[in-house]
Design a protein around this motif. Structure first.
Motif, PDB file in Angstrom:
ATOM      1  N   LYS A 107       0.949  11.775 -10.073  1.00  0.00           N
ATOM      2  CA  LYS A 107       0.218  13.041  -9.993  1.00  0.00           C
ATOM      3  C   LYS A 107       1.169  14.237  -9.997  1.00  0.00           C
ATOM      4  CE  LYS A 107      -3.979  11.340  -7.789  1.00  0.00           C
ATOM      5  NZ  LYS A 107      -4.850  11.402  -6.605  1.00  0.00           N
ATOM      6  N   LYS A 108       2.297  14.107  -9.325  1.00  0.00           N
ATOM      7  CA  LYS A 108       3.289  15.194  -9.286  1.00  0.00           C
ATOM      8  C   LYS A 108       3.786  15.520 -10.691  1.00  0.00           C
ATOM      9  CE  LYS A 108       7.817  16.367  -7.461  1.00  0.00           C
ATOM     10  NZ  LYS A 108       9.048  15.839  -6.899  1.00  0.00           N
ATOM     11  N   ASN A 109       3.865  14.477 -11.525  1.00  0.00           N
ATOM     12  CA  ASN A 109       4.311  14.657 -12.904  1.00  0.00           C
ATOM     13  C   ASN A 109       3.172  15.008 -13.859  1.00  0.00           C
ATOM     14  OD1 ASN A 109       7.340  13.971 -13.267  1.00  0.00           O
ATOM     15  ND2 ASN A 109       6.596  12.485 -11.775  1.00  0.00           N
ATOM     16  N   GLY A 110       1.964  15.128 -13.314  1.00  0.00           N
ATOM     17  CA  GLY A 110       0.811  15.525 -14.124  1.00  0.00           C
ATOM     18  C   GLY A 110       0.411  14.509 -15.170  1.00  0.00           C
ATOM     19  N   ILE A 111       0.535  13.233 -14.840  1.00  0.00           N
ATOM     20  CA  ILE A 111       0.225  12.174 -15.791  1.00  0.00           C
ATOM     21  C   ILE A 111      -1.026  11.428 -15.333  1.00  0.00           C
ATOM     22  CG2 ILE A 111       1.096  10.048 -16.858  1.00  0.00           C
ATOM     23  CD1 ILE A 111       3.919  11.048 -16.234  1.00  0.00           C
ATOM     24  N   SER A 112      -1.957  11.230 -16.247  1.00  0.00           N
ATOM     25  CA  SER A 112      -3.162  10.457 -15.919  1.00  0.00           C
ATOM     26  C   SER A 112      -2.816   8.974 -15.877  1.00  0.00           C
ATOM     27  CB  SER A 112      -4.250  10.705 -16.962  1.00  0.00           C
ATOM     28  OG  SER A 112      -3.882  10.096 -18.199  1.00  0.00           O
ATOM     29  N   GLN A 132       1.438   9.273  -6.015  1.00  0.00           N
ATOM     30  CA  GLN A 132       1.918  10.640  -5.781  1.00  0.00           C
ATOM     31  C   GLN A 132       2.893  11.062  -6.872  1.00  0.00           C
ATOM     32  OE1 GLN A 132       3.605  10.398  -1.855  1.00  0.00           O
ATOM     33  NE2 GLN A 132       1.662  10.792  -0.830  1.00  0.00           N
ATOM     34  N   LEU A 133       3.790  10.155  -7.253  1.00  0.00           N
ATOM     35  CA  LEU A 133       4.766  10.448  -8.296  1.00  0.00           C
ATOM     36  C   LEU A 133       4.066  10.707  -9.632  1.00  0.00           C
ATOM     37  CD1 LEU A 133       7.825  10.642  -8.628  1.00  0.00           C
ATOM     38  CD2 LEU A 133       7.870   8.192  -9.067  1.00  0.00           C
ATOM     39  N   GLN A 158      -1.726  -4.187  -5.273  1.00  0.00           N
ATOM     40  CA  GLN A 158      -1.392  -5.431  -5.962  1.00  0.00           C
ATOM     41  C   GLN A 158      -0.927  -5.154  -7.386  1.00  0.00           C
ATOM     42  OE1 GLN A 158      -4.802  -7.973  -5.671  1.00  0.00           O
ATOM     43  NE2 GLN A 158      -4.444  -8.419  -3.519  1.00  0.00           N
ATOM     44  N   ILE A 159       0.248  -5.713  -7.720  1.00  0.00           N
ATOM     45  CA  ILE A 159       0.823  -5.539  -9.053  1.00  0.00           C
ATOM     46  C   ILE A 159       1.874  -6.623  -9.253  1.00  0.00           C
ATOM     47  CG2 ILE A 159       2.638  -3.947  -8.283  1.00  0.00           C
ATOM     48  CD1 ILE A 159       2.126  -2.372 -10.937  1.00  0.00           C
ATOM     49  N   SER A 160       2.082  -7.014 -10.488  1.00  0.00           N
ATOM     50  CA  SER A 160       3.135  -8.000 -10.759  1.00  0.00           C
ATOM     51  C   SER A 160       4.491  -7.307 -10.623  1.00  0.00           C
ATOM     52  CB  SER A 160       2.994  -8.577 -12.169  1.00  0.00           C
ATOM     53  OG  SER A 160       3.374  -7.621 -13.145  1.00  0.00           O
ATOM     54  N   LEU A 161       5.501  -8.096 -10.346  1.00  0.00           N
ATOM     55  CA  LEU A 161       6.846  -7.533 -10.234  1.00  0.00           C
ATOM     56  C   LEU A 161       7.262  -6.881 -11.547  1.00  0.00           C
ATOM     57  CD1 LEU A 161       9.472  -7.052  -8.716  1.00  0.00           C
ATOM     58  CD2 LEU A 161      10.185  -9.370  -9.365  1.00  0.00           C
ATOM     59  N   GLU A 162       6.954  -7.541 -12.664  1.00  0.00           N
ATOM     60  CA  GLU A 162       7.315  -6.990 -13.968  1.00  0.00           C
ATOM     61  C   GLU A 162       6.677  -5.616 -14.187  1.00  0.00           C
ATOM     62  OE1 GLU A 162       7.266  -8.106 -18.728  1.00  0.00           O
ATOM     63  OE2 GLU A 162       6.086  -9.321 -17.344  1.00  0.00           O
ATOM     64  N   SER A 163       5.408  -5.475 -13.854  1.00  0.00           N
ATOM     65  CA  SER A 163       4.722  -4.196 -14.029  1.00  0.00           C
ATOM     66  C   SER A 163       5.284  -3.139 -13.078  1.00  0.00           C
ATOM     67  CB  SER A 163       3.222  -4.357 -13.811  1.00  0.00           C
ATOM     68  OG  SER A 163       2.666  -5.141 -14.844  1.00  0.00           O
ATOM     69  N   LEU A 164       5.596  -3.537 -11.870  1.00  0.00           N
ATOM     70  CA  LEU A 164       6.185  -2.599 -10.913  1.00  0.00           C
ATOM     71  C   LEU A 164       7.521  -2.082 -11.428  1.00  0.00           C
ATOM     72  CD1 LEU A 164       6.056  -1.194  -8.146  1.00  0.00           C
ATOM     73  CD2 LEU A 164       7.177  -3.223  -7.189  1.00  0.00           C
ATOM     74  N   LEU A 165       8.315  -2.986 -11.982  1.00  0.00           N
ATOM     75  CA  LEU A 165       9.615  -2.576 -12.526  1.00  0.00           C
ATOM     76  C   LEU A 165       9.457  -1.689 -13.759  1.00  0.00           C
ATOM     77  CD1 LEU A 165      11.629  -5.888 -12.046  1.00  0.00           C
ATOM     78  CD2 LEU A 165      11.700  -3.815 -10.639  1.00  0.00           C
ATOM     79  N   LYS A 166       8.428  -1.942 -14.563  1.00  0.00           N
ATOM     80  CA  LYS A 166       8.161  -1.068 -15.714  1.00  0.00           C
ATOM     81  C   LYS A 166       7.821   0.346 -15.252  1.00  0.00           C
ATOM     82  CE  LYS A 166       6.502  -4.462 -19.101  1.00  0.00           C
ATOM     83  NZ  LYS A 166       5.327  -4.905 -19.870  1.00  0.00           N
ATOM     84  N   LEU A 167       7.017   0.447 -14.186  1.00  0.00           N
ATOM     85  CA  LEU A 167       6.684   1.771 -13.655  1.00  0.00           C
ATOM     86  C   LEU A 167       7.924   2.452 -13.093  1.00  0.00           C
ATOM     87  CD1 LEU A 167       3.289   0.999 -11.872  1.00  0.00           C
ATOM     88  CD2 LEU A 167       3.640   2.212 -14.039  1.00  0.00           C
ATOM     89  N   ALA A 168       8.740   1.686 -12.377  1.00  0.00           N
ATOM     90  CA  ALA A 168       9.978   2.246 -11.821  1.00  0.00           C
ATOM     91  C   ALA A 168      10.883   2.736 -12.954  1.00  0.00           C
ATOM     92  CB  ALA A 168      10.688   1.201 -10.971  1.00  0.00           C
ATOM     93  N   TYR A 169      10.962   1.972 -14.033  1.00  0.00           N
ATOM     94  CA  TYR A 169      11.774   2.360 -15.182  1.00  0.00           C
ATOM     95  C   TYR A 169      11.243   3.647 -15.806  1.00  0.00           C
ATOM     96  CZ  TYR A 169      14.134   2.070 -19.687  1.00  0.00           C
ATOM     97  OH  TYR A 169      14.884   2.353 -20.805  1.00  0.00           O
ATOM     98  N   LYS A 206       0.826  -1.209   0.000  1.00  0.00           N
ATOM     99  CA  LYS A 206       0.000   0.000   0.000  1.00  0.00           C
ATOM    100  C   LYS A 206       0.864   1.263   0.000  1.00  0.00           C
ATOM    101  CE  LYS A 206      -4.001  -2.252   1.983  1.00  0.00           C
ATOM    102  NZ  LYS A 206      -4.812  -2.501   3.152  1.00  0.00           N
ATOM    103  N   GLU A 207       1.982   1.221   0.711  1.00  0.00           N
ATOM    104  CA  GLU A 207       2.891   2.365   0.728  1.00  0.00           C
ATOM    105  C   GLU A 207       3.493   2.602  -0.654  1.00  0.00           C
ATOM    106  OE1 GLU A 207       5.764   1.534   3.785  1.00  0.00           O
ATOM    107  OE2 GLU A 207       4.386   2.112   5.401  1.00  0.00           O
ATOM    108  N   LEU A 208       3.908   1.521  -1.323  1.00  0.00           N
ATOM    109  CA  LEU A 208       4.455   1.655  -2.674  1.00  0.00           C
ATOM    110  C   LEU A 208       3.412   2.213  -3.635  1.00  0.00           C
ATOM    111  CD1 LEU A 208       6.532  -1.634  -3.100  1.00  0.00           C
ATOM    112  CD2 LEU A 208       7.408   0.700  -3.085  1.00  0.00           C
ATOM    113  N   ALA A 209       2.187   1.737  -3.514  1.00  0.00           N
ATOM    114  CA  ALA A 209       1.110   2.220  -4.386  1.00  0.00           C
ATOM    115  C   ALA A 209       0.859   3.701  -4.162  1.00  0.00           C
ATOM    116  CB  ALA A 209      -0.160   1.418  -4.134  1.00  0.00           C
ATOM    117  N   ALA A 210       0.848   4.127  -2.908  1.00  0.00           N
ATOM    118  CA  ALA A 210       0.607   5.543  -2.598  1.00  0.00           C
ATOM    119  C   ALA A 210       1.745   6.408  -3.134  1.00  0.00           C
ATOM    120  CB  ALA A 210       0.464   5.726  -1.087  1.00  0.00           C
ATOM    121  N   LYS A 211       2.977   5.936  -3.000  1.00  0.00           N
ATOM    122  CA  LYS A 211       4.127   6.700  -3.512  1.00  0.00           C
ATOM    123  C   LYS A 211       4.090   6.795  -5.030  1.00  0.00           C
ATOM    124  CE  LYS A 211       7.249   5.551   0.279  1.00  0.00           C
ATOM    125  NZ  LYS A 211       8.469   4.803   0.660  1.00  0.00           N
ATOM    126  N   ALA A 212       3.738   5.684  -5.682  1.00  0.00           N
ATOM    127  CA  ALA A 212       3.655   5.681  -7.146  1.00  0.00           C
ATOM    128  C   ALA A 212       2.564   6.631  -7.626  1.00  0.00           C
ATOM    129  CB  ALA A 212       3.399   4.265  -7.661  1.00  0.00           C
TER     130      ALA A 212
END
Length: 95
Positions: free
Chosen positions: A26-31, A23-24, A54-65, A15-21
């Protein structure tokens, strides 16, 4: 594990990772839709991540990338060499 535990649970971290993602994003103004298209993560997965964590590791890494945060994962499961030396002192193999 008690719900009043000081130690974080996997659900808490998710849940913390989801909230941070979120925020990131929204901060970047992306829908959500734009992030989905640009990151390669399906819109449904992104929505589910932001609401439940809930997210797959692959999708989480894509978002991080996408957010140039992939290096944040480098220390995950990193072996602490100094601890390894201490453990060898107490192993049965050295006696």
């Amino acid at each position: 594990m008690s719900k009043y535990s000081v130690t974080k649970t996997p659900a808490t971290v998710m849940k913390e990772l989801a909230a941070k993602a979120q925020q990131l994003r929204k901060k970047n103004g992306i829908s959500q839709l734009e992030l989905s298209k640009r990151s390669g993560v399906s819109f449904g997965s992104l929505k589910r991540f932001e609401t439940s964590g809930q997210i797959s590791l692959e999708s989480l890494l894509k978002l991080a990338y996408f957010f140039n945060r992939l290096e944040d994962f480098t220390p995950v499961f990193q072996i602490d060499e100094s601890l390894e030396r201490v453990e060898k002192l107490f192993s049965n193999k050295t006696r």
